[in-house]
Write a protein that holds these residues in place. Structure first.
Motif, PDB file in Angstrom:
ATOM      1  N   ALA A 143      44.843  35.051  36.458  1.00 18.87           N
ATOM      2  CA  ALA A 143      44.293  33.985  35.614  1.00 18.87           C
ATOM      3  C   ALA A 143      45.091  32.694  35.773  1.00 18.87           C
ATOM      4  O   ALA A 143      44.519  31.590  35.777  1.00 18.87           O
ATOM      5  CB  ALA A 143      44.289  34.428  34.157  1.00 18.87           C
ATOM      6  N   LEU A 144      46.415  32.799  35.907  1.00 14.49           N
ATOM      7  CA  LEU A 144      47.238  31.601  36.066  1.00 14.49           C
ATOM      8  C   LEU A 144      47.076  30.982  37.451  1.00 14.49           C
ATOM      9  O   LEU A 144      47.142  29.752  37.609  1.00 14.49           O
ATOM     10  CB  LEU A 144      48.710  31.955  35.824  1.00 14.49           C
ATOM     11  CG  LEU A 144      49.084  32.336  34.382  1.00 14.49           C
ATOM     12  CD1 LEU A 144      50.506  32.853  34.325  1.00 14.49           C
ATOM     13  CD2 LEU A 144      48.906  31.148  33.447  1.00 14.49           C
ATOM     14  N   LEU A 145      46.869  31.816  38.468  1.00 19.09           N
ATOM     15  CA  LEU A 145      46.739  31.293  39.831  1.00 19.09           C
ATOM     16  C   LEU A 145      45.330  30.798  40.152  1.00 19.09           C
ATOM     17  O   LEU A 145      45.156  30.015  41.091  1.00 19.09           O
ATOM     18  CB  LEU A 145      47.132  32.383  40.836  1.00 19.09           C
ATOM     19  CG  LEU A 145      48.566  32.906  40.784  1.00 19.09           C
ATOM     20  CD1 LEU A 145      48.787  33.945  41.872  1.00 19.09           C
ATOM     21  CD2 LEU A 145      49.573  31.767  40.927  1.00 19.09           C
ATOM     22  N   SER A 146      44.334  31.251  39.412  1.00 20.09           N
ATOM     23  CA  SER A 146      42.936  30.934  39.757  1.00 20.09           C
ATOM     24  C   SER A 146      42.630  29.453  39.795  1.00 20.09           C
ATOM     25  O   SER A 146      41.933  28.985  40.708  1.00 20.09           O
ATOM     26  CB  SER A 146      41.994  31.643  38.768  1.00 20.09           C
ATOM     27  OG  SER A 146      42.008  33.032  38.993  1.00 20.09           O
ATOM     28  N   PRO A 147      43.117  28.615  38.834  1.00 23.41           N
ATOM     29  CA  PRO A 147      42.787  27.181  38.939  1.00 23.41           C
ATOM     30  C   PRO A 147      43.292  26.542  40.224  1.00 23.41           C
ATOM     31  O   PRO A 147      42.734  25.546  40.698  1.00 23.41           O
ATOM     32  CB  PRO A 147      43.480  26.576  37.709  1.00 23.41           C
ATOM     33  CG  PRO A 147      43.629  27.708  36.755  1.00 23.41           C
ATOM     34  CD  PRO A 147      43.857  28.917  37.600  1.00 23.41           C
ATOM     35  N   ARG A 169      34.045  35.271  39.249  1.00 25.58           N
ATOM     36  CA  ARG A 169      33.897  34.139  38.335  1.00 25.58           C
ATOM     37  C   ARG A 169      35.147  33.961  37.481  1.00 25.58           C
ATOM     38  O   ARG A 169      35.487  32.836  37.081  1.00 25.58           O
ATOM     39  CB  ARG A 169      32.679  34.382  37.430  1.00 25.58           C
ATOM     40  CG  ARG A 169      32.336  33.238  36.506  1.00 25.58           C
ATOM     41  CD  ARG A 169      31.040  33.538  35.786  1.00 25.58           C
ATOM     42  NE  ARG A 169      31.110  34.825  35.102  1.00 25.58           N
ATOM     43  CZ  ARG A 169      30.075  35.434  34.531  1.00 25.58           C
ATOM     44  NH1 ARG A 169      28.879  34.882  34.609  1.00 25.58           N
ATOM     45  NH2 ARG A 169      30.213  36.580  33.919  1.00 25.58           N
ATOM     46  N   GLN A 170      35.865  35.062  37.189  1.00 20.90           N
ATOM     47  CA  GLN A 170      37.084  34.987  36.384  1.00 20.90           C
ATOM     48  C   GLN A 170      38.339  34.958  37.252  1.00 20.90           C
ATOM     49  O   GLN A 170      39.325  34.300  36.894  1.00 20.90           O
ATOM     50  CB  GLN A 170      37.153  36.199  35.438  1.00 20.90           C
ATOM     51  CG  GLN A 170      36.058  36.204  34.378  1.00 20.90           C
ATOM     52  CD  GLN A 170      36.143  37.449  33.492  1.00 20.90           C
ATOM     53  OE1 GLN A 170      36.482  38.525  33.962  1.00 20.90           O
ATOM     54  NE2 GLN A 170      35.820  37.285  32.224  1.00 20.90           N
ATOM     55  N   TYR A 171      38.308  35.665  38.355  1.00 21.68           N
ATOM     56  CA  TYR A 171      39.491  35.771  39.217  1.00 21.68           C
ATOM     57  C   TYR A 171      39.094  35.452  40.663  1.00 21.68           C
ATOM     58  O   TYR A 171      39.030  36.337  41.513  1.00 21.68           O
ATOM     59  CB  TYR A 171      40.099  37.167  39.127  1.00 21.68           C
ATOM     60  CG  TYR A 171      40.341  37.634  37.704  1.00 21.68           C
ATOM     61  CD1 TYR A 171      41.396  37.112  36.966  1.00 21.68           C
ATOM     62  CD2 TYR A 171      39.523  38.581  37.103  1.00 21.68           C
ATOM     63  CE1 TYR A 171      41.632  37.524  35.660  1.00 21.68           C
ATOM     64  CE2 TYR A 171      39.748  39.006  35.815  1.00 21.68           C
ATOM     65  CZ  TYR A 171      40.797  38.479  35.084  1.00 21.68           C
ATOM     66  OH  TYR A 171      41.023  38.885  33.792  1.00 21.68           O
ATOM     67  N   PRO A 172      38.831  34.187  40.947  1.00 18.21           N
ATOM     68  CA  PRO A 172      38.310  33.836  42.276  1.00 18.21           C
ATOM     69  C   PRO A 172      39.310  34.025  43.416  1.00 18.21           C
ATOM     70  O   PRO A 172      38.908  34.171  44.570  1.00 18.21           O
ATOM     71  CB  PRO A 172      37.935  32.360  42.126  1.00 18.21           C
ATOM     72  CG  PRO A 172      38.788  31.865  41.004  1.00 18.21           C
ATOM     73  CD  PRO A 172      38.942  33.012  40.062  1.00 18.21           C
ATOM     74  N   SER A 173      40.610  34.044  43.114  1.00 16.55           N
ATOM     75  CA  SER A 173      41.601  34.138  44.198  1.00 16.55           C
ATOM     76  C   SER A 173      42.237  35.518  44.288  1.00 16.55           C
ATOM     77  O   SER A 173      43.228  35.695  44.988  1.00 16.55           O
ATOM     78  CB  SER A 173      42.689  33.079  44.002  1.00 16.55           C
ATOM     79  OG  SER A 173      43.423  33.312  42.806  1.00 16.55           O
ATOM     80  N   PHE A 174      41.656  36.497  43.595  1.00 18.06           N
ATOM     81  CA  PHE A 174      42.258  37.834  43.557  1.00 18.06           C
ATOM     82  C   PHE A 174      41.708  38.718  44.679  1.00 18.06           C
ATOM     83  O   PHE A 174      40.500  38.789  44.896  1.00 18.06           O
ATOM     84  CB  PHE A 174      42.006  38.500  42.207  1.00 18.06           C
ATOM     85  CG  PHE A 174      42.565  39.894  42.112  1.00 18.06           C
ATOM     86  CD1 PHE A 174      43.903  40.088  41.806  1.00 18.06           C
ATOM     87  CD2 PHE A 174      41.764  40.993  42.352  1.00 18.06           C
ATOM     88  CE1 PHE A 174      44.422  41.378  41.724  1.00 18.06           C
ATOM     89  CE2 PHE A 174      42.285  42.280  42.280  1.00 18.06           C
ATOM     90  CZ  PHE A 174      43.623  42.466  41.969  1.00 18.06           C
ATOM     91  N   ASN A 213      35.853  43.066  51.262  1.00 20.86           N
ATOM     92  CA  ASN A 213      34.457  42.732  50.991  1.00 20.86           C
ATOM     93  C   ASN A 213      34.382  41.446  50.180  1.00 20.86           C
ATOM     94  O   ASN A 213      35.400  40.788  49.940  1.00 20.86           O
ATOM     95  CB  ASN A 213      33.754  43.902  50.292  1.00 20.86           C
ATOM     96  CG  ASN A 213      34.343  44.220  48.925  1.00 20.86           C
ATOM     97  OD1 ASN A 213      35.092  43.418  48.351  1.00 20.86           O
ATOM     98  ND2 ASN A 213      34.017  45.390  48.385  1.00 20.86           N
ATOM     99  N   ASP A 214      33.189  41.095  49.733  1.00 19.98           N
ATOM    100  CA  ASP A 214      33.006  39.820  49.028  1.00 19.98           C
ATOM    101  C   ASP A 214      33.797  39.754  47.731  1.00 19.98           C
ATOM    102  O   ASP A 214      34.104  38.663  47.231  1.00 19.98           O
ATOM    103  CB  ASP A 214      31.517  39.588  48.747  1.00 19.98           C
ATOM    104  CG  ASP A 214      30.726  39.369  50.023  1.00 19.98           C
ATOM    105  OD1 ASP A 214      31.346  39.010  51.042  1.00 19.98           O
ATOM    106  OD2 ASP A 214      29.490  39.581  50.010  1.00 19.98           O
ATOM    107  N   ASN A 215      34.090  40.913  47.136  1.00 23.26           N
ATOM    108  CA  ASN A 215      34.839  40.946  45.883  1.00 23.26           C
ATOM    109  C   ASN A 215      36.341  41.018  46.103  1.00 23.26           C
ATOM    110  O   ASN A 215      37.105  41.115  45.134  1.00 23.26           O
ATOM    111  CB  ASN A 215      34.395  42.145  45.036  1.00 23.26           C
ATOM    112  CG  ASN A 215      32.967  42.008  44.561  1.00 23.26           C
ATOM    113  OD1 ASN A 215      32.508  40.906  44.277  1.00 23.26           O
ATOM    114  ND2 ASN A 215      32.265  43.118  44.474  1.00 23.26           N
ATOM    115  N   GLY A 216      36.769  40.999  47.364  1.00 18.09           N
ATOM    116  CA  GLY A 216      38.193  41.082  47.653  1.00 18.09           C
ATOM    117  C   GLY A 216      38.739  42.490  47.630  1.00 18.09           C
ATOM    118  O   GLY A 216      39.966  42.688  47.571  1.00 18.09           O
ATOM    119  N   ASP A 217      37.861  43.511  47.701  1.00 21.96           N
ATOM    120  CA  ASP A 217      38.291  44.908  47.697  1.00 21.96           C
ATOM    121  C   ASP A 217      38.395  45.420  49.126  1.00 21.96           C
ATOM    122  O   ASP A 217      37.602  45.028  49.999  1.00 21.96           O
ATOM    123  CB  ASP A 217      37.304  45.775  46.916  1.00 21.96           C
ATOM    124  CG  ASP A 217      37.254  45.399  45.449  1.00 21.96           C
ATOM    125  OD1 ASP A 217      38.313  45.015  44.914  1.00 21.96           O
ATOM    126  OD2 ASP A 217      36.172  45.484  44.838  1.00 21.96           O
TER     127      ASP A 217
END
Length: 841
Positions: free
Chosen positions: A157-161, A180-185, A440-444
């Motif tokens: 959450a802190l890194l996402s912006p 949408r909540q964690y775009p960089s995870f 994949n698209d979700n970063g998994d």
């Protein structure tokens, strides 16, 4: 964005104040930092947090005596090894070096501090929130870690912006995949969604539909329990008992004692434990203390292979443990790297300046004091987790390799923004020690799980790999022959609320759970569809089923077929009657002028024989599958033909009575009868009345072919609808009244001359007619099956045969066998005897 900014500022102020007053006194260890062209950050739990209830916010000091975490240490060294290998490589990132800043995230406060340090700008060590975040350029480009879902969610959450890539090696919660909540995870450990699906498939594989579910406090356990409960319920598995081990749980406290009592009271044999390692240990220490044995424990990947759990004293007595584990992977050279680190001269550990604890989360006094003999042992579980951290480092390196255009052999050392690196990491696809690394698209990651079973058969604990799960979709491949169940005869333990019902028995739920039921057989005409075991389905119109059936069967279509033996007999009898009628008509035509034929009615006999022949022809309509013409004609034609015969018989008897008894007593009536052709008029009126009844019957109550389903559950009766119509009853009653009239007229002529006296034969034939139809209606009242049309035909054939036999056969006998009686003299003598007899009386 304003809310996020406020949170960042507040956290920064809090941590900055804490650090200013408590954290500045200890310098970081050189093992935690490495200079380089591009820096990565690593967040690892080198020490365990304090498991105690806090009443106010406090900063947790990491490097406390007795809090060292061996598992986190191996992760820490795996990242250092990965960076060293990449820097020594000539193919990956040539002429570019990677550096790192490693942090000990022993607690939430240490994790937040490390995250804010990662985001700080070079030099002033502050976070700039007012400028363009796309051009924000902190010292660190990407973060590896942290280990748990709670901490990963905070860091993400802190890194996402800032769209700074965060690749976790241990956070598996499904919520972190929400871009949408964690775009960089991103992560190198499989998503809990697939772990939950694997667990549900494992439960289904062994038929366990009645389970207990225990989770740990925190996102990992609570969200895992929530997802598992939903998917298990959707697949027909019921939760007998569910609970969460609280963060503050202690072995033997009232909360854990109550949890153990509920587990013991639950009838479920299988218990799924979705917990992190610290709380899983508290839970199983409580299980051993409560002597809760004989169950099957299904482990989540967080503790399935953890020595921290297998080291609980007495845990080998709790029963069977199956688990879902990350596939075993090995970091080549990690053990040798750690041994070299232990042998290196790191100098004496520095003393702490604040009380008995070192305050910095970039210090590990115990790490600095390791020797070859005191170094933590590298076990399989830690090696697999370390591989995930090692893999994450290589994923960042390959993303940076593409971003800097290193494919040409020389990398361009330009400024790199975190969001640019994030785009490239999402695209990586490379082999790392024969394993494909991609997201994949979700970063998994595209990795899978092993299915394992604990093995206590030897002197020490070990585990057996039973199979694996693959996706997508998730599928299990298990070698069940490897499983040694703890029950008798190596049988799979049973964990159901109610045993399966017999075939054709529906489940009637007896409580709140659909897995608890009674078995009730399906009624006749219904069946149990395997897709819905709780409701019997009705069979189709053309199908039937006995009681307790799991399928429907086609109904047998029945009618009076011509090929049956009964039909052959009746057909032969009816054909014989028809031939006799035709033969009699020919015989009477040949002897038309003889006294016997004239006394029988002369030409009227042909009408009588024709009506009987018409009735006989109608009987053929009772054979074979009913058709519309057959239904329209068979009963109506028979009724009309028999009416004509009875009317002729009645008028013939009445006419003889008039001639012999009323010609002299009532000459006026006699002459009027003769002159107005009374006999013909009577036959015409009677026949026309019956014709009108039959036409009304055919128009109003039209007999039609029908398929009857209600009479027999397994049969479809093909029949006509005339038997239940008012027209059929009217026509039959009409013929009944006409038969009574014929009987009365015949009886009145019982004393006529012998050659004209037909009372005995006609009376007999009419009585036989009455008996035939009484027998038919009696049979129809108790039998309504396939051969009812045959009984109806037999009654009609009996009526026609009795009429023919009672009236025409005696006359045929005289014509053929007693020609001496077929003379005018004989008839005149008979009349003279009758006259003398009447005169004398």
């Amino acid at each position: 964005m304003l809310l996020c900014t406020a949170c960042l500022v507040g956290l920064q102020l809090l941590i900055s104040c804490c650090w200013a007053f408590a954290c500045h006194s200890t310098k970081p260890s050189p093992d935690f930092t490495l200079p380089g062209d591009y820096l990565l950050a690593g967040l690892f739990p080198l020490h365990s947090g304090c498991l105690q209830v806090r009443h106010r916010p406090e900063v947790t000091l990491c490097d406390r005596p007795g809090s060292f975490n061996e598992h986190g240490y191996h992760l820490f060294q795996a990242m250092r090894l990965g960076v060293e290998e990449i820097n020594n490589s000539t193919a990956l990132l040539p002429n570019v070096t990677l550096g790192y800043q490693l942090y000990d995230v022993c607690s939430d406060s240490a994790n937040v501090y490390a995250t804010l340090r990662v985001l700080s700008l070079p030099g002033p060590r502050h976070i700039e929130l007012q400028g363009d975040l796309l051009h924000y350029s902190p010292k660190v480009l990407a973060v590896i870690g942290p280990d748990t879902t709670n901490r990963a969610a905070t860091t993400a959450a802190l890194l996402s912006p800032f769209l700074m890539p965060l690749i976790s090696y241990g956070a598996s919660s499904e919520t972190l995949s929400v871009k949408r909540q964690y775009p960089s995870f991103l992560r190198t450990i499989p998503n809990d969604k697939y772990q939950v699906e694997t667990m549900v498939l494992l439960l289904q594989r062994f038929g366990w539909t009645w389970i207990s579910l225990v989770g740990s406090s925190g996102d990992y356990g609570q969200l895992g329990v929530q997802a598992l409960e939903k998917q298990a319920t959707d697949q027909g598995i019921c939760i007998a008992f569910k609970d969460i081990v609280p963060f503050s749980a202690q072995v033997g406290d009232e909360r854990m004692q109550r949890l153990m009592r509920h587990l013991a009271q639950a009838t479920a044999t299988v218990v799924v434990v979705f917990s992190n390692r610290p709380l899983a240990r508290v839970f199983f220490e409580s299980v051993v203390l409560a002597n809760l044995t004989g169950k099957v424990w299904v482990a989540s990947e967080a503790w399935a292979l953890s020595r921290h759990i297998t080291g609980v004293p007495g845990i080998q007595r709790i029963g069977m443990v199956l688990g879902v584990a990350i596939q075993k992977r090995t970091v080549p050279g990690l053990k040798a790297f750690e041994e070299a680190y232990a042998r290196a001269d790191k100098g004496a550990p520095r003393p702490c300046h604040k009380s008995s604890c070192c305050s910095s989360n970039q210090v590990c006094r115990e790490c600095e004091a390791f020797t070859a003999h005191t170094m933590p042992k590298l076990k399989g579980f830690s090696m697999s987790s370390a591989y995930n951290a090692y893999q994450a480092v290589y994923a960042v390196a390959h993303g940076l390799h593409q971003l800097l255009g290193c494919a040409s052999g020389v990398c361009s050392r330009g400024r790199v923004y975190p969001w640019q690196l994030l785009e490239q990491i999402h695209k990586v696809n490379f082999l790392l020690h024969e394993d494909t690394v991609m997201f994949n698209d979700n970063g998994d990651p595209l990795s899978s799980y092993n299915i394992i079973a604990w093995d206590w058969s030897g002197p020490k604990w070990t585990f057996t790999v039973l199979g694996s799960s693959t996706w997508y979709p998730v599928q299990l491949d298990i070698n069940e022959t490897k499983i040694q169940w703890h029950g008798k005869d190596n049988q799979v333990p049973n964990s159901v609320c109610s045993s399966d019902c017999l075939e054709g028995h529906q489940r009637v739920v007896t409580g709140f759970h659909h897995c608890c039921f009674e078995c009730v057989p399906c009624g006749a005409g219904t069946f149990l569809n395997k897709s819905d075991l709780y409701r019997c389905q009705p069979c189709g119109k053309e199908e039937w089923a006995p009681e307790g059936s799991q399928t429907c069967f086609p109904r047998t279509v029945v009618f009076l077929a011509c090929q049956e033996h009964t039909s052959w007999v009746l057909l032969a009898a009816n054909t014989l009657l028809l031939l006799l009628l035709l033969g009699t008509a020919g015989l009477f035509a040949w002897h038309l002028d003889t006294p016997v034929v004239r006394s029988a009615g002369g030409r009227l006999c042909f009408l009588m024989l024709g009506s009987l022949a018409a009735g006989s022809s109608s009987l053929y309509g009772f054979f074979g599958e009913p058709t519309r013409p057959a239904c329209l004609l068979r009963q109506a034609l028979f009724a009309l033909g028999f009416t004509i015969f009875l009317s002729c018989l009645t008028v013939r008897s009445f006419q003889l009575i008039i001639i012999f008894k009323f010609s002299t007593k009532a000459p006026t009536f006699y002459h009027a009868w003769v002159q107005n052709h009374g006999a013909g008029l009577f036959v015409m009126i009677i026949s026309a009345s019956q014709l009108l009844i039959c036409l009304t019957w055919l128009v109003v109550w039209t007999p039609l072919p029908t398929r009857e389903y209600q009479r027999f559950p397994h049969l479809v009766m093909l029949e006509c609808t005339e038997a239940n119509s008012l027209g059929f009853i009217l026509a039959f009653v009409y013929n009944g009244l006409l038969s009574i009239s014929a009987f009365a007229c015949s009886y009145l002529g019982k004393d006529l001359p012998e050659n004209y006296n037909e009372a005995k034969c006609v009376t007999f034939s009419l009585l036989f007619n009455f008996m035939s139809w009484i027998a038919f209606f009696t049979t129809a009242s108790i039998y309504d099956g396939k051969y009812l049309p045959a009984v109806n035909m037999l009654a009609g054939l009996s009526s026609l045969s009795s009429g023919f036999g009672g009236y025409f056969l005696p006359k045929c006998y005289v014509i053929l066998c007693r020609p001496d009686l077929n003379s005018t003299e004989h008839f005149q003598a008979s009349i003279q005897d009758y006259t003398r007899h009447r005169g004398s009386t």
